[in-house]
Design an enzyme around this catalytic site. Structure first.
Site, PDB file in Angstrom:
ATOM      1  N   LYS A   1       0.861  -1.184   0.000  1.00 38.76           N
ATOM      2  CA  LYS A   1       0.000   0.000   0.000  1.00 38.76           C
ATOM      3  C   LYS A   1       0.897   1.234   0.000  1.00 38.76           C
ATOM      4  CE  LYS A   1      -3.891   1.999   2.661  1.00 38.76           C
ATOM      5  NZ  LYS A   1      -4.730   1.852   3.882  1.00 38.76           N
TER       6      LYS A   1
ATOM      7  N   SER B   1      -9.990  -0.708   7.053  1.00 42.76           N
ATOM      8  CA  SER B   1      -9.363  -0.475   5.747  1.00 42.76           C
ATOM      9  C   SER B   1      -8.652  -1.676   5.145  1.00 42.76           C
ATOM     10  CB  SER B   1      -8.378   0.692   5.835  1.00 42.76           C
ATOM     11  OG  SER B   1      -9.082   1.913   5.867  1.00 42.76           O
TER      12      SER B   1
ATOM     13  N   SER C   1      -9.753   1.760   2.943  1.00 41.87           N
ATOM     14  CA  SER C   1      -8.877   2.573   2.124  1.00 41.87           C
ATOM     15  C   SER C   1      -7.838   1.767   1.348  1.00 41.87           C
ATOM     16  CB  SER C   1      -8.145   3.582   3.015  1.00 41.87           C
ATOM     17  OG  SER C   1      -7.265   2.896   3.903  1.00 41.87           O
TER      18      SER C   1
END
Lengths: 485, 477
Positions: A78, A177, A153
């Site tokens: 990420k 997330s 997210s």
């Protein structure tokens, strides 16, 4: 099957047997990326050249017999983890060109374990969002339906695994997330106990809630990655100084005789009927494995969202103060004086959702409001944590749906922040309590969208989570499907 | 109307740890800009603070030395504000739960002794420094100072005059330096002071509106600024005006305080507990361990010196001005067995030498043992006090031992009675008139004979021996 469709443990077997090479695996992954990425947009930055070079090194190492837990395995990160020499944007314009001079602890650990990095994945700006739509770098699409969001997210990390654009990936989970996008993309996603995985080098959203965890194609891979990233880090004051068990050792133990709590507050109106049906099937499956299920109550559940939306923005408002245009990141070229430079750099550098949360948090911490908001929220947070402590006195595991609905359409909730916030309603409490949780695929809707079941366990009980998740995964007899891209 | 000034001080002291408070960067002063920085003190994305335990230890030392209660749990909080010298956009400090509270110290002024309360002592990180290029105009930031550990010591509003404020400040400074946890350098900013000053009608309990004074970088300026501010506020009140709550800067050149910002422009710092740090827990065992390392404090030392060495309060004050000087004195006194004489030599000669050369007592070429040896040589009559004055000068310049200096100069005192008697006989024979005067009762003439003997022996004769022999021989017995 293509190499990029396999799991870590399957590829490791092939590498050890000499049936394939890391170079071949990395090439397969990038071939896939080139084919589907224009439609998915899972990555912000690709690291192809470095990945191929590292694959060569991995192949050399394998030849010398130096095979570590993740040797030669392409993993996506990420874009919230700092990577030395590679830009780390956090999905924001304000860090569009930020190149950290250091690696996050987990990046170092994964490198040490032999992993190869494919690139940095897309995410909601500063991890604020549940759909990847707040990213400055465009929305990621759900591989199962390109008109839908992948969740967020960590949507890029979830989509990259689901679309076989990497073998596994890492994300961060502040209110769901990891688990929410894992559920919406049909992969396994775990949020470990707060303090179990080092946050050093993870760009902070809400420091007391943020935790790093893996996205994988199955539960065994989740255990393998947890072995790679968990552990005490002296660079983090909130890191837990406790030894890490071998998570793989939990996978085949079964759950005979366990008690699984079903919290009534998580099976309420607003849960999609098809999600509910899939989760009910999961409950049946768990019962079939020798576990007893019982209804439990987590009485303060109704306050979770409110508490979260005070604490997380409050911490964020302070964490994001460093992006001021002075030292690094975006600086508006039009600043007339210091104050003007601050205002313009931050106004132009941050997106709408980030600004909304900075304002919320600033307000909640303001003189005269602190007691009513932040302090009160912290007190209620302690009650929420106590709910879980009490619950785990009577059950081994708590089982809930991961999300209220399957993946929604792109743009469906962007105009209504509250509706967006509600998509994390079933995952937020875990972060407030600091306990671990995992989302495991539990079927599909008629429309072909994945559904996830969430297991929660007590403090540092990741092993138990993996134990039930593995037992469930093995016995659920879910139809093997791949997104049709 | 008669007013009573009410003064409280906030003191910031740099702690002398090798590393910064939340990272391992060096704290050394004067390095090239931004050379003592790392991602942590630069406030880069994703970095985390880890508390330097030494900082807690030093802060506890100050808490103990000022009779504070050391809280077993204290919490770091974020103080949020934007400024280019503050890379994170917040300063890590302590707020609702500080390290130490409810302390007090004793001060002494012309009006006697007084207890000043300490509200709290807390730990925090320093900010960086801005450098302005006026010609350009642009500003540069040096973040070497960012993250240097500070303690903030907040007093109760217990002081009633600028003199008391200065006395309090000096006392704090002295304790910090004695504890060897702060170098006390006001010019380099390692010891800084803000003052809150207000006036109230004499006899009234409620406080008046206060002004906060900043930018005073010497003891003298603190006293001057507070004095000025008291007069300024008195003038405002006497004129029927109102003092407004504001921050005022001391202008050293003009000798005035000038308004910097008002209450409306005051920051809302939005303090909240720093989620990246855990509460600081201080067990009784640790406190006991730190207590064992506490040195004798200046006030205790002064009292002991007066009691133990029978020296005056003034002398005790001079000799305890620094720990090194006090140690020097005690060592010399112990070895010489003559504390008062050692004190006189130190205050009369050694401190004069050191002050002239702006040297620290730690660098004094005369070691305490050498001074003690010199004192013993006077005592046993080997040399006279006059000779010793000459010798100590050479000792300071060359670092030689007194014995070596005496030998080189052939300065040994004449203690041989028969040799001296011979000299005296010669002098008596050469000065019959003076002998006659002495014998007829004019004892003043005795000094003349002493002078003659000293001259004849080039000052090398033992004065006591001269006295004894002269008396005996002049009386003709």
């Amino acid at each position: 099957m293509e190499l990029n469709e396999l799991t870590i443990h399957e590829l490791q077997k092939k590498l050890r047997a000499g049936d394939t090479s890391s170079t071949e695996i990395v090439q397969a992954v990038f071939k896939r990326i080139e084919a589907v990425e224009p439609r998915i947009n899972a990555y912000i930055t690709l690291m192809k050249d470095v990945a191929l070079a590292d694959a060569l090194k991995a192949d050399e190492a394998v030849k010398k017999g130096d095979i570590r837990a993740l040797t030669g395995i392409p993993i996506a990160l990420k874009d919230i983890f700092c990577t030395k020499g590679f830009r780390t944007t956090c999905g924001s314009r304000i860090l569009e060109n930020f190149i950290p001079p250091y690696d996050a602890t987990i990046v170092e650990k994964l490198r040490q374990a032999g992993a190869i990095f494919t690139g940095k994945t897309n995410m909601d700006e500063f991890a604020m969002g549940s759909s990847t739509e707040t990213s400055f770098f465009g929305t990621t699409k759900n591989p199962w339906d390109l008109n839908r969001i992948p969740g967020g997210s960590s949507g890029g990390s979830a989509a990259a695994v689901a679309a076989d654009e990497c073998i596994a990936s890492l994300g961060s989970d502040t209110g769901g997330s990891i688990r929410q996008p894992a559920a919406l993309c049909g992969v396994v996603g775990m949020k470990p106990t707060y303090g179990r995985v080092s946050r050093f080098g993870l760009i902070a959203f809400a420091s007391s809630l943020d935790q790093i965890g893996p996205f994988t194609k199955d539960v065994e891979d989740c255990a393998i990655l947890m072995n790679g990233i968990a552990g005490y880090d002296p660079k983090e004051s909130t890191s837990i100084p406790q030894d890490v068990p071998d998570y793989r050792s939990f996978l085949s133990r079964g759950i005979d005789g366990w008690t699984v709590g079903i919290p009534k507050e998580y099976f309420i109106e607003g849960i999609d009927a098809e999600v509910s049906e899939a989760v009910q099937k999961a409950i049946k499956c768990v019962e079939g494995l020798g576990a007893k299920t019982m209804e439990i109550s987590l009485p303060h559940t109704k306050y979770c969202l409110a508490v979260y939306y005070i604490i997380a923005p409050a911490e964020a408002s302070s964490n994001l103060a460093r992006y001021d245009g002075v030292k690094y990141g975006y600086r508006s070229p039009d600043g007339q004086d210091l104050l003007d430079m601050y205002k313009k750099s931050r106004s132009e550098g941050f997106g709408a959702e980030v600004k909304r949360r900075i304002m919320l948090g600033t307000y909640a911490l303001s003189s005269g409001y602190y007691d009513a908001y932040y302090k009160k929220a912290s007190q209620v947070r302690a009650l929420i944590k106590r709910d879980f402590d009490d619950a785990f006195k009577t059950c081994d595991i708590i089982l809930t749906p991961t999300t209220p609905t399957p993946a929604f359409n792109v743009g469906e909730k962007t105009g209504d922040p509250l509706q967006m916030y509600l998509s994390d309603i079933l995952t937020i409490s875990t972060n407030l309590a600091g306990i671990p949780g995992i989302s495991v695929p539990c079927g599909f809707t008629k429309g072909g969208l994945p559904v996830g079941v969430q297991f929660l366990a007590g403090h540092l009980e990741e092993g138990k989570l993996l134990q039930i998740a593995a037992a469930y995964e093995k016995n659920a007899n879910l139809e093997k499907r791949r997104p049709n891209l | 109307m008669e007013y009573e000034p009410v003064i409280g001080l906030e003191v910031h002291a740099h702690l002398l740890t090798n590393a910064k408070i939340f990272c391992r960067c060096s704290t050394k002063f004067g390095a090239a800009p931004n050379s003592h920085t790392c991602p942590i003190c630069l406030g880069m994305p994703g970095v985390l603070p880890v508390l330097n335990k030494k900082v807690v230890e030093y802060a506890v030392k100050m808490g103990l030395a000022t009779n504070c209660r050391i809280n077993d749990r204290s919490v770091f909080a974020r103080k949020n504000y934007f400024y280019p010298d503050l890379p994170k956009g917040y300063q890590i400090s302590q707020y609702a739960e500080p390290l130490a509270e409810h302390g007090r110290i004793e001060i002494e002024t012309g009006d006697g002794k007084k207890i000043i309360g300490i509200t709290r002592i807390h730990m925090e990180e320093d900010a960086g420094k801005l450098l302005h290029d006026e010609r350009n105009p642009s500003s540069y930031v040096d973040l070497n100072r960012t993250g240097i550990p500070l303690i903030e010591i907040v007093s109760e509003p217990d002081m009633r005059s600028a003199e008391e404020a200065a006395a309090y400040l000096k006392r704090l400074h002295e304790i910090l330096v004695y504890l060897e946890i702060c170098d006390g350098n006001m010019e380099e900013g390692s010891f800084r002071c803000d003052a809150n000053v207000s006036l109230r009608p004499k006899g009234r309990a409620a406080f008046g509106i206060r002004a906060e004074l900043k930018n005073m970088n010497s003891f003298r300026n603190v006293q001057r600024a507070v004095e000025y501010e008291i007069e300024r506020q008195r003038h405002v009140l006497d004129g029927g005006g109102k003092v407004i709550q504001e921050t005022r800067l001391w202008d050293d050149g003009q000798g005035v305080t000038l308004s910097m910002r008002g209450k409306e422009e005051a920051h809302d710092y939005r303090y909240f507990p720093d989620p990246d740090l855990v509460p600081v827990e201080i067990g009784k065992d640790w406190i006991a361990e730190i207590e064992k390392t506490q040195p004798e404090l200046p006030q205790e030392k002064r009292e002991r010196f007066i009691r133990e060495y029978q020296i005056s309060s003034y002398d005790a004050g001079v000799l305890t001005a620094s720990r090194a000087l006090a140690d020097y004195f005690e060592e010399a006194a112990r070895q010489a067995g003559k504390p008062k004489i050692a004190a006189n030599w130190i205050m009369g000669d050694i401190l004069k030498f050191l002050n002239e050369d702006k040297r620290s007592v730690k660098d004094c070429p005369i070691l305490p043992a050498d001074l003690a040896a010199l004192i013993r040589l006077i005592d046993d009559g080997t040399i006279s006090g006059k000779m010793a004055k000459e010798i100590i000068d050479v000792m300071y310049k060359t670092g030689k031992k007194p014995g070596a200096v005496i030998e080189e100069k052939g300065m040994v005192q004449i203690t041989d009675e028969s040799a001296l008697a011979k000299t005296i006989t010669g002098i008596i024979e050469a000065n019959p008139a003076q002998v006659e005067q002495y014998r007829s009762g004019k004892e003043k003439v005795f000094g003349f004979f002493v002078g003659q003997v000293m001259k004849a022996t080039q000052g090398k004769a033992n004065p006591k021996l001269i006295n004894d022999l002269l008396k005996k021989m002049l009386s003709g017995s």
